[in-house]
Scaffold this motif. Structure first.
Motif, PDB file in Angstrom:
ATOM      1  N   SER A 118       0.859  -1.048   0.748  1.00 31.96           N
ATOM      2  CA  SER A 118       0.141   0.227   0.036  1.00 31.96           C
ATOM      3  C   SER A 118       0.766   1.289   0.244  1.00 31.96           C
ATOM      4  O   SER A 118       0.558   2.208  -0.555  1.00 31.96           O
ATOM      5  CB  SER A 118      -1.163   0.185   1.028  1.00 31.96           C
ATOM      6  OG  SER A 118      -0.485   0.177   2.442  1.00 31.96           O
ATOM      7  N   ARG A 119       2.116   1.599   0.392  1.00 34.83           N
ATOM      8  CA  ARG A 119       2.382   2.288   0.167  1.00 34.83           C
ATOM      9  C   ARG A 119       3.980   2.317  -0.875  1.00 34.83           C
ATOM     10  O   ARG A 119       4.985   3.309  -0.603  1.00 34.83           O
ATOM     11  CB  ARG A 119       3.914   2.398   1.763  1.00 34.83           C
ATOM     12  CG  ARG A 119       3.119   2.483   3.052  1.00 34.83           C
ATOM     13  CD  ARG A 119       3.926   2.137   4.224  1.00 34.83           C
ATOM     14  NE  ARG A 119       3.880   1.977   5.447  1.00 34.83           N
ATOM     15  CZ  ARG A 119       2.688   2.910   6.038  1.00 34.83           C
ATOM     16  NH1 ARG A 119       3.353   4.597   5.920  1.00 34.83           N
ATOM     17  NH2 ARG A 119       1.774   3.127   7.471  1.00 34.83           N
ATOM     18  N   GLY A 120       3.663   1.177  -1.773  1.00 32.56           N
ATOM     19  CA  GLY A 120       4.883   1.194  -2.700  1.00 32.56           C
ATOM     20  C   GLY A 120       5.926   0.572  -2.767  1.00 32.56           C
ATOM     21  O   GLY A 120       6.778   1.709  -3.099  1.00 32.56           O
ATOM     22  N   LEU A 121       5.918   0.624  -1.827  1.00 34.56           N
ATOM     23  CA  LEU A 121       7.245  -0.366  -0.839  1.00 34.56           C
ATOM     24  C   LEU A 121       7.395  -1.589  -1.563  1.00 34.56           C
ATOM     25  O   LEU A 121       6.710  -2.724  -1.289  1.00 34.56           O
ATOM     26  CB  LEU A 121       7.174   0.044   0.033  1.00 34.56           C
ATOM     27  CG  LEU A 121       7.888   0.951   0.747  1.00 34.56           C
ATOM     28  CD1 LEU A 121       7.623   1.570   2.095  1.00 34.56           C
ATOM     29  CD2 LEU A 121       8.909   1.820   0.052  1.00 34.56           C
ATOM     30  N   SER A 122       8.357  -2.230  -2.357  1.00 31.94           N
ATOM     31  CA  SER A 122       9.091  -3.731  -2.839  1.00 31.94           C
ATOM     32  C   SER A 122      10.082  -4.021  -1.545  1.00 31.94           C
ATOM     33  O   SER A 122      11.084  -3.816  -1.217  1.00 31.94           O
ATOM     34  CB  SER A 122       9.589  -3.770  -3.816  1.00 31.94           C
ATOM     35  OG  SER A 122       9.997  -4.734  -4.822  1.00 31.94           O
ATOM     36  N   GLY A 123      10.015  -5.394  -2.083  1.00 29.34           N
ATOM     37  CA  GLY A 123      11.357  -6.605  -1.212  1.00 29.34           C
ATOM     38  C   GLY A 123      10.626  -7.353  -0.543  1.00 29.34           C
ATOM     39  O   GLY A 123      11.050  -8.580  -0.144  1.00 29.34           O
ATOM     40  N   LEU A 124       8.852  -7.049  -0.228  1.00 24.39           N
ATOM     41  CA  LEU A 124       8.589  -8.290   0.867  1.00 24.39           C
ATOM     42  C   LEU A 124       7.532  -9.025  -0.445  1.00 24.39           C
ATOM     43  O   LEU A 124       6.344 -10.132   0.340  1.00 24.39           O
ATOM     44  CB  LEU A 124       7.769  -7.521   1.281  1.00 24.39           C
ATOM     45  CG  LEU A 124       8.714  -7.078   3.155  1.00 24.39           C
ATOM     46  CD1 LEU A 124       7.545  -6.517   3.681  1.00 24.39           C
ATOM     47  CD2 LEU A 124       9.557  -8.700   3.925  1.00 24.39           C
ATOM     48  N   GLU A 125       7.632  -9.197  -1.614  1.00 21.80           N
ATOM     49  CA  GLU A 125       6.680  -9.605  -2.615  1.00 21.80           C
ATOM     50  C   GLU A 125       6.739 -11.007  -2.240  1.00 21.80           C
ATOM     51  O   GLU A 125       5.610 -12.035  -1.785  1.00 21.80           O
ATOM     52  CB  GLU A 125       6.646  -9.733  -3.602  1.00 21.80           C
ATOM     53  CG  GLU A 125       6.566  -8.550  -4.176  1.00 21.80           C
ATOM     54  CD  GLU A 125       7.506  -7.194  -3.790  1.00 21.80           C
ATOM     55  OE1 GLU A 125       7.795  -5.891  -4.778  1.00 21.80           O
ATOM     56  OE2 GLU A 125       8.660  -7.155  -3.369  1.00 21.80           O
TER      57      GLU A 125
END
Length: 303
Positions: A118-125
């Motif tokens: 929701s915050r537009g942060l990648s890495g945890l997909e």
């Protein structure tokens, strides 16, 4: 000395909820397990420290429990105290840089994944669809063979009973597939993760790819503990168990999943002893066929 004194000392404590003879089947993804003598929810660091001090003084054994997603509890339960982390440990804060998140150990991993999206942060997909809490994920370095949560960690705060808080930077800790070098006698309180700003559509697409793969290759929605055994170097436990012809093998209500052979599912009526019997049979068959002694990934309580 003992359980009675511990109950008397902790009853009514600030920021502490206490339940006696709580059914642990209610707190594990296996939906299996007898009763714990005490079930304690500590809502603050002060509560946690005091609770452990009392239990230690009264010689009552204790364990920390997240969401019980990697745990098999004995049918006889646990003659001790089960502690879970409450309100103060269920917060996450985004730093001013917009990409570093400090997350309490009690935060549900699925909530963190969605929060990052929701915050537009990648890495945890890669963590989409993985059950449990952040504390549990850090303690077992949850993830895939190629991506794991440890690679995102900048800082970890733990509590060492009798000594106080400890801080670790990423490079202070050894990280590897399904393991890390954090001291086993310390309780993870919070962790700081560094994520990467990205387009939400790209994050969503990557999450969906992971989720589709999990639904195709794992018994998503079934009562289980995830992978039962750790993959040996260069080998797949699921493939070995399947080649032994054990998909669908069952004892009572416990069954080797027809979807993925490294999952043992509770069909609805399984006891802990049923699951243990299936685990033992799989272990012995793989050892006999391949000469490989499998190491359990599932944790055992009360045995």
């Amino acid at each position: 000395m003992g359980l009675f004194n511990a109950v008397m000392s902790l009853s009514g404590s600030i920021d502490t909820d206490l339940i006696e003879d709580e059914r642990l089947a209610r707190h594990t993804s296996y939906r299996i397990g007898g009763r714990a003598s005490l079930f304690l929810i500590c809502h603050s660091y002060h509560s946690l420290r005091r609770t452990i001090d009392v239990l230690t003084r009264e010689e009552v054994p204790w364990v920390i429990l997240g969401k019980g997603s990697n745990l098999l509890v004995s049918d006889d339960g646990y003659r001790g105290a089960v502690i879970t982390l409450g309100r103060e440990f269920q917060r996450s804060v985004l730093s001013e840089d917009g990409q570093t998140m400090t997350v309490g150990a009690g935060v549900i991993l699925a909530r963190l994944v969605n929060d990052a999206f929701s915050r537009g942060l990648s890495g945890l997909e890669f963590a989409v669809g993985i059950p449990g809490t952040v504390g549990g994920a850090v303690s077992m370095n949850a993830g895939t063979r190629d991506e794991w949560i440890g690679s995102l960690i900048e800082d970890i705060v733990t509590y060492k009973p009798g000594a106080g808080m400890r801080h670790y930077r990423h490079d202070d800790v050894f990280w590897a597939y399904r393991e890390n070098g954090l001291p086993k006698d310390e309780i993870i309180l919070e962790t700081t993760l560094r994520l990467t700003p990205a387009n939400k559509a790209d994050i969503r697409a990557k999450m969906e790819r992971y989720l589709v793969r999990r639904r195709r290759t794992q018994p998503v929605g079934s009562a289980c503990c995830g992978s039962v055994f750790r993959n040996p170097a260069g080998r797949s436990v699921g493939a070995m168990v399947e080649e032994c012809g054990l998909k669908g093998f069952s004892v009572g209500g416990a069954e080797v999943s027809p979807v993925h052979a490294n999952f043992i599912v509770n069909s609805g009526t399984a006891s802990a002893s049923d699951v243990v019997a299936v685990i033992q049979h799989v272990y012995e068959k793989v050892k006999e066929t391949y000469g490989v002694e499998l190491q359990p990934e599932v944790k055992f309580l009360g045995f």
